[in-house]
Design a protein around this motif. Structure first.
Motif, PDB file in Angstrom:
ATOM      1  N   LEU A  40       0.827  -1.205   0.000  1.00 10.17           N
ATOM      2  CA  LEU A  40       0.000   0.000   0.000  1.00 10.17           C
ATOM      3  C   LEU A  40       0.861   1.254   0.000  1.00 10.17           C
ATOM      4  O   LEU A  40       0.553   2.240  -0.682  1.00 10.17           O
ATOM      5  CB  LEU A  40      -0.941  -0.013   1.208  1.00 10.17           C
ATOM      6  CG  LEU A  40      -2.017  -1.101   1.193  1.00 10.17           C
ATOM      7  CD1 LEU A  40      -2.772  -1.119   2.520  1.00 10.17           C
ATOM      8  CD2 LEU A  40      -2.975  -0.911   0.032  1.00 10.17           C
ATOM      9  N   LEU A  41       1.965   1.226   0.758  1.00  7.86           N
ATOM     10  CA  LEU A  41       2.881   2.356   0.779  1.00  7.86           C
ATOM     11  C   LEU A  41       3.539   2.546  -0.590  1.00  7.86           C
ATOM     12  O   LEU A  41       3.668   3.675  -1.078  1.00  7.86           O
ATOM     13  CB  LEU A  41       3.953   2.146   1.856  1.00  7.86           C
ATOM     14  CG  LEU A  41       4.985   3.254   2.018  1.00  7.86           C
ATOM     15  CD1 LEU A  41       4.308   4.555   2.414  1.00  7.86           C
ATOM     16  CD2 LEU A  41       6.021   2.852   3.047  1.00  7.86           C
ATOM     17  N   ASN A  43       2.249   1.749  -3.511  1.00  9.07           N
ATOM     18  CA  ASN A  43       1.221   2.305  -4.408  1.00  9.07           C
ATOM     19  C   ASN A  43       1.037   3.793  -4.180  1.00  9.07           C
ATOM     20  O   ASN A  43       0.835   4.554  -5.126  1.00  9.07           O
ATOM     21  CB  ASN A  43      -0.101   1.573  -4.228  1.00  9.07           C
ATOM     22  CG  ASN A  43      -0.044   0.148  -4.735  1.00  9.07           C
ATOM     23  OD1 ASN A  43       0.797  -0.186  -5.554  1.00  9.07           O
ATOM     24  ND2 ASN A  43      -0.925  -0.687  -4.231  1.00  9.07           N
ATOM     25  N   GLU A  44       1.098   4.220  -2.925  1.00 11.08           N
ATOM     26  CA  GLU A  44       0.936   5.636  -2.606  1.00 11.08           C
ATOM     27  C   GLU A  44       2.105   6.456  -3.150  1.00 11.08           C
ATOM     28  O   GLU A  44       1.914   7.538  -3.704  1.00 11.08           O
ATOM     29  CB  GLU A  44       0.835   5.816  -1.087  1.00 11.08           C
ATOM     30  CG  GLU A  44       0.543   7.226  -0.659  1.00 11.08           C
ATOM     31  CD  GLU A  44       0.382   7.325   0.844  1.00 11.08           C
ATOM     32  OE1 GLU A  44       0.854   8.333   1.395  1.00 11.08           O
ATOM     33  OE2 GLU A  44      -0.195   6.417   1.460  1.00 11.08           O
ATOM     34  N   LYS A  47       2.077   6.938  -7.189  1.00 12.25           N
ATOM     35  CA  LYS A  47       0.922   7.572  -7.825  1.00 12.25           C
ATOM     36  C   LYS A  47       1.302   8.572  -8.907  1.00 12.25           C
ATOM     37  O   LYS A  47       0.665   8.634  -9.953  1.00 12.25           O
ATOM     38  CB  LYS A  47       0.054   8.268  -6.772  1.00 12.25           C
ATOM     39  CG  LYS A  47      -0.856   7.341  -6.037  1.00 12.25           C
ATOM     40  CD  LYS A  47      -1.721   8.102  -5.063  1.00 12.25           C
ATOM     41  CE  LYS A  47      -2.559   7.121  -4.265  1.00 12.25           C
ATOM     42  NZ  LYS A  47      -3.317   7.806  -3.225  1.00 12.25           N
TER      43      LYS A  47
END
Length: 118
Positions: A40-41, A43-44, A47
């Motif tokens: 998740l980190l 993907n952030e 971006k």
């Protein structure tokens, strides 16, 4: 000179705390485990598209491989379905469309064999 690529290596935690098997079972597979939080980190951070983060470790290699493999398999399955639908639409026969797909799929090993020999 400036580069758009960088590589960093770090060791997280004390190697004596957790065995590789424990790490694989407790931190990698669970939905709220360490590896999922790390994804998740990533993907952030990715971006805006200027940086690509990839985490490689012995404990997470199978999770990484299967996440890439599943995405590619879904794309190839979708391609097969679309080609079958187009052939069916053109020939108006499910049997002929299935035969054509059979020929297409089973021509790949022959092509790979010839590519290797030649």
């Amino acid at each position: 000179r400036q580069t758009s690529f960088a590589r960093t290596t770090f060791v997280a935690g004390d190697p004596g705390d957790v065995t590789d098997t424990e790490f694989e079972e407790e931190y990698v597979p669970p939905r709220k485990g360490w590896y999922r939080q790390e994804q998740l980190l990533e993907n952030e951070i990715e971006k805006d598209g200027t940086l690509r983060v990839m985490l490689f470790s012995a404990a997470t290699v199978f999770s990484q491989f299967f996440s890439i493999f599943i995405r590619d398999m879904l794309l190839s399955t979708g391609s097969l379905v679309l080609v079958w639908l187009y052939i069916f639409w053109t020939l108006e026969s499910a049997f002929l469309a299935s035969c054509a797909m059979f020929e297409i799929v089973f021509s790949l090993p022959v092509a790979c064999s010839l590519w290797t020999v030649i």
